[in-house]
Design a protein around this motif. Structure first.
Motif, PDB file in Angstrom:
ATOM      1  N   GLU A   6      25.406  10.705  59.356  1.00  0.00           N
ATOM      2  CA  GLU A   6      25.087   9.590  58.479  1.00  0.00           C
ATOM      3  C   GLU A   6      26.293   8.676  58.317  1.00  0.00           C
ATOM      4  O   GLU A   6      27.429   9.073  58.516  1.00  0.00           O
ATOM      5  N   SER A   7      26.008   7.445  57.917  1.00  0.00           N
ATOM      6  CA  SER A   7      27.072   6.500  57.654  1.00  0.00           C
ATOM      7  C   SER A   7      27.898   6.982  56.467  1.00  0.00           C
ATOM      8  O   SER A   7      27.353   7.376  55.430  1.00  0.00           O
ATOM      9  N   MET A   8      29.225   6.941  56.601  1.00  0.00           N
ATOM     10  CA  MET A   8      30.096   7.351  55.501  1.00  0.00           C
ATOM     11  C   MET A   8      29.886   6.451  54.296  1.00  0.00           C
ATOM     12  O   MET A   8      29.925   6.900  53.147  1.00  0.00           O
ATOM     13  N   GLY A   9      29.608   5.171  54.533  1.00  0.00           N
ATOM     14  CA  GLY A   9      29.354   4.249  53.428  1.00  0.00           C
ATOM     15  C   GLY A   9      28.127   4.648  52.639  1.00  0.00           C
ATOM     16  O   GLY A   9      28.113   4.575  51.403  1.00  0.00           O
ATOM     17  N   GLU A  10      27.078   5.093  53.323  1.00  0.00           N
ATOM     18  CA  GLU A  10      25.853   5.523  52.647  1.00  0.00           C
ATOM     19  C   GLU A  10      26.119   6.724  51.757  1.00  0.00           C
ATOM     20  O   GLU A  10      25.596   6.842  50.641  1.00  0.00           O
ATOM     21  N   VAL A  11      26.934   7.626  52.275  1.00  0.00           N
ATOM     22  CA  VAL A  11      27.256   8.818  51.482  1.00  0.00           C
ATOM     23  C   VAL A  11      28.027   8.437  50.226  1.00  0.00           C
ATOM     24  O   VAL A  11      27.728   8.897  49.121  1.00  0.00           O
ATOM     25  N   LEU A  12      29.014   7.588  50.375  1.00  0.00           N
ATOM     26  CA  LEU A  12      29.839   7.217  49.223  1.00  0.00           C
ATOM     27  C   LEU A  12      29.038   6.477  48.158  1.00  0.00           C
ATOM     28  O   LEU A  12      29.279   6.643  46.960  1.00  0.00           O
TER      29      LEU A  12
ATOM     30  N   MET B 248      27.158   8.898  45.511  1.00  0.00           N
ATOM     31  CA  MET B 248      27.938   9.972  44.898  1.00  0.00           C
ATOM     32  C   MET B 248      27.445  10.388  43.524  1.00  0.00           C
ATOM     33  O   MET B 248      27.740  11.486  43.061  1.00  0.00           O
ATOM     34  N   ASN B 249      26.680   9.549  42.813  1.00  0.00           N
ATOM     35  CA  ASN B 249      26.211   9.908  41.470  1.00  0.00           C
ATOM     36  C   ASN B 249      25.090  10.931  41.498  1.00  0.00           C
ATOM     37  O   ASN B 249      24.751  11.514  40.471  1.00  0.00           O
ATOM     38  N   ASN B 250      24.505  11.143  42.630  1.00  0.00           N
ATOM     39  CA  ASN B 250      23.413  12.102  42.753  1.00  0.00           C
ATOM     40  C   ASN B 250      24.000  13.460  43.134  1.00  0.00           C
ATOM     41  O   ASN B 250      24.629  13.605  44.169  1.00  0.00           O
TER      42      ASN B 250
ATOM     43  N   ARG C  61      29.782  16.672  50.751  1.00  0.00           N
ATOM     44  CA  ARG C  61      30.760  17.716  51.049  1.00  0.00           C
ATOM     45  C   ARG C  61      30.439  18.385  52.379  1.00  0.00           C
ATOM     46  O   ARG C  61      31.326  18.733  53.157  1.00  0.00           O
ATOM     47  N   ASP C  62      29.129  18.575  52.633  1.00  0.00           N
ATOM     48  CA  ASP C  62      28.725  19.172  53.910  1.00  0.00           C
ATOM     49  C   ASP C  62      29.117  18.273  55.079  1.00  0.00           C
ATOM     50  O   ASP C  62      29.595  18.743  56.117  1.00  0.00           O
ATOM     51  N   LEU C  63      28.899  16.948  54.892  1.00  0.00           N
ATOM     52  CA  LEU C  63      29.267  16.012  55.945  1.00  0.00           C
ATOM     53  C   LEU C  63      30.772  15.998  56.180  1.00  0.00           C
ATOM     54  O   LEU C  63      31.240  15.891  57.310  1.00  0.00           O
TER      55      LEU C  63
ATOM     56  N   GLN D 160      32.828  18.512  55.708  1.00  0.00           N
ATOM     57  CA  GLN D 160      33.184  19.710  56.459  1.00  0.00           C
ATOM     58  C   GLN D 160      32.756  19.595  57.918  1.00  0.00           C
ATOM     59  O   GLN D 160      33.481  20.014  58.825  1.00  0.00           O
ATOM     60  N   GLU D 161      31.575  19.031  58.106  1.00  0.00           N
ATOM     61  CA  GLU D 161      31.093  18.828  59.479  1.00  0.00           C
ATOM     62  C   GLU D 161      32.067  17.950  60.254  1.00  0.00           C
ATOM     63  O   GLU D 161      32.370  18.212  61.426  1.00  0.00           O
ATOM     64  N   LEU D 162      32.568  16.912  59.584  1.00  0.00           N
ATOM     65  CA  LEU D 162      33.496  15.999  60.234  1.00  0.00           C
ATOM     66  C   LEU D 162      34.822  16.693  60.534  1.00  0.00           C
ATOM     67  O   LEU D 162      35.363  16.583  61.636  1.00  0.00           O
ATOM     68  N   LEU D 163      35.344  17.432  59.559  1.00  0.00           N
ATOM     69  CA  LEU D 163      36.636  18.095  59.737  1.00  0.00           C
ATOM     70  C   LEU D 163      36.576  19.206  60.778  1.00  0.00           C
ATOM     71  O   LEU D 163      37.609  19.613  61.327  1.00  0.00           O
TER      72      LEU D 163
END
Length: 318
Positions: free
Chosen positions: A2-8, A11-13, A21-23, A25-28
């Motif tokens: 997913e787009s990092m912007g969409e995730v950020l 964040m309130n949800n 957090r899963d994304l 870890q997936e990225l790292l």
């Protein structure tokens, strides 16, 4: 991914915070990021976490490149470039830096454009300069052309090895045998080496100069370009309708300047003796043998004559 912007933005949800957090870890744990970490153990993971957007860009653009759709459809932010990550120490602390790097396709395109800028054409079909060249096809297209093509290849290789010679080539033959194409190939190959070149379709050049003969500055600019380029090709010389001014005050000074300095090349339907007869005759003054001989004295001693024999490639009989 997913787009990092969409995730950020989400964040309130709580559920989406978990997803972020899963994304992360997936990225790292992505193979490219793991390799970066193994190559730079000095880079702390906290620094990596500060640059998640860079890591994301790096991984996404690597994925795009692995499935490259071609330069024109490149989906990366900067077309023809990908993100390259480096680790550098500033003030004693290693950190992650991103640079945009040209891909192989972009490097090749840039190289072709630099080569093409070294070549100027006047009144010559641009396709002859831009469609690319296949040496095996050039040599094998018509076996009867092989001796002439071999001479051309030898000239190119000798120039690449020894530098520019004041001697050019006089390539003559019947209609449609590929004389212009072969000279464009010579220009292209030597432009790769760094030489500048001009090819002019002689009949159109002469008519253009006649039309602007009272515009001294324009005429001077054209003549200076033809005098000073490394490689000059008069294409289809002998097909022009000469007048004394074009012959004696344009062609003569250009050739006089270039002889013993820089090579001049010619394509023609005439052998040299036929060209001399053509240059001896103008529409205004008729036959002037001496003036034709004078001009030929600036051509013949400074060229190697090559006859091109072969089929008419234009699809009709000559």
């Amino acid at each position: 991914m997913e787009s990092m912007g969409e995730v950020l933005r989400s964040m309130n949800n709580p559920a989406l915070r978990m997803r972020s957090r899963d994304l992360e870890q997936e990225l790292l744990n992505h193979p490219l990021v793991l390799r970066l970490k193994s190559e730079h153990p000095e880079l702390e993971e906290s620094r990596l976490r500060l640059h998640l957007s860079r890591l994301y860009q790096y991984v996404e653009e690597a994925r795009h490149c692995a499935n490259c759709p071609g330069l024109e459809r490149c989906p990366n932010d900067f077309q023809g470039h990908f993100s390259k990550l480096t680790v550098e120490s500033v003030g004693g602390f290693p950190d992650l830096y991103e640079r945009k790097t040209a891909c192989a396709l972009q490097v090749n395109k840039d190289s072709q454009e630099r080569i093409r800028k070294r070549i100027t054409s006047f009144y010559v079909d641009e396709r002859a300069l831009s469609e690319g060249y296949d040496e095996s096809e050039i040599m094998g297209k018509d076996p009867r052309r092989a001796p002439a093509v071999g001479r051309l290849f030898q000239y190119i290789e000798r120039t690449k090895e020894e530098g520019l010679s004041p001697r050019g080539l006089y390539l003559y033959g019947s209609f449609g045998t590929g004389k212009t194409f072969l000279m464009c190939y010579l220009l292209y190959e030597l432009a790769i080496t760094g030489y500048s070149g001009v090819i002019v379709y002689t009949p159109d050049l002469v008519e253009e100069l006649k039309a602007i003969m009272m515009e001294g500055q324009k005429v001077k600019e054209i003549v200076d370009t033809l005098k000073n380029c490394d490689l000059l090709i008069f294409d289809d010389i002998g097909a022009e309708n000469l007048n004394p001014w074009a012959r004696d005050h344009i062609l003569g000074p250009i050739l006089n300047y270039r002889m013993n300095r820089k090579p001049t090349f010619y394509t023609s339907n005439y052998p040299l003796d036929g060209l001399e007869k053509h240059l001896s005759f103008t529409s205004k003054d008729g036959e002037e043998v001496y003036k034709g001989q004078r001009l030929m004295n600036r051509i013949a001693p400074y060229v190697d004559v090559v006859q091109l024999v072969g089929e008419n490639q234009r699809g009709y009989s000559s």
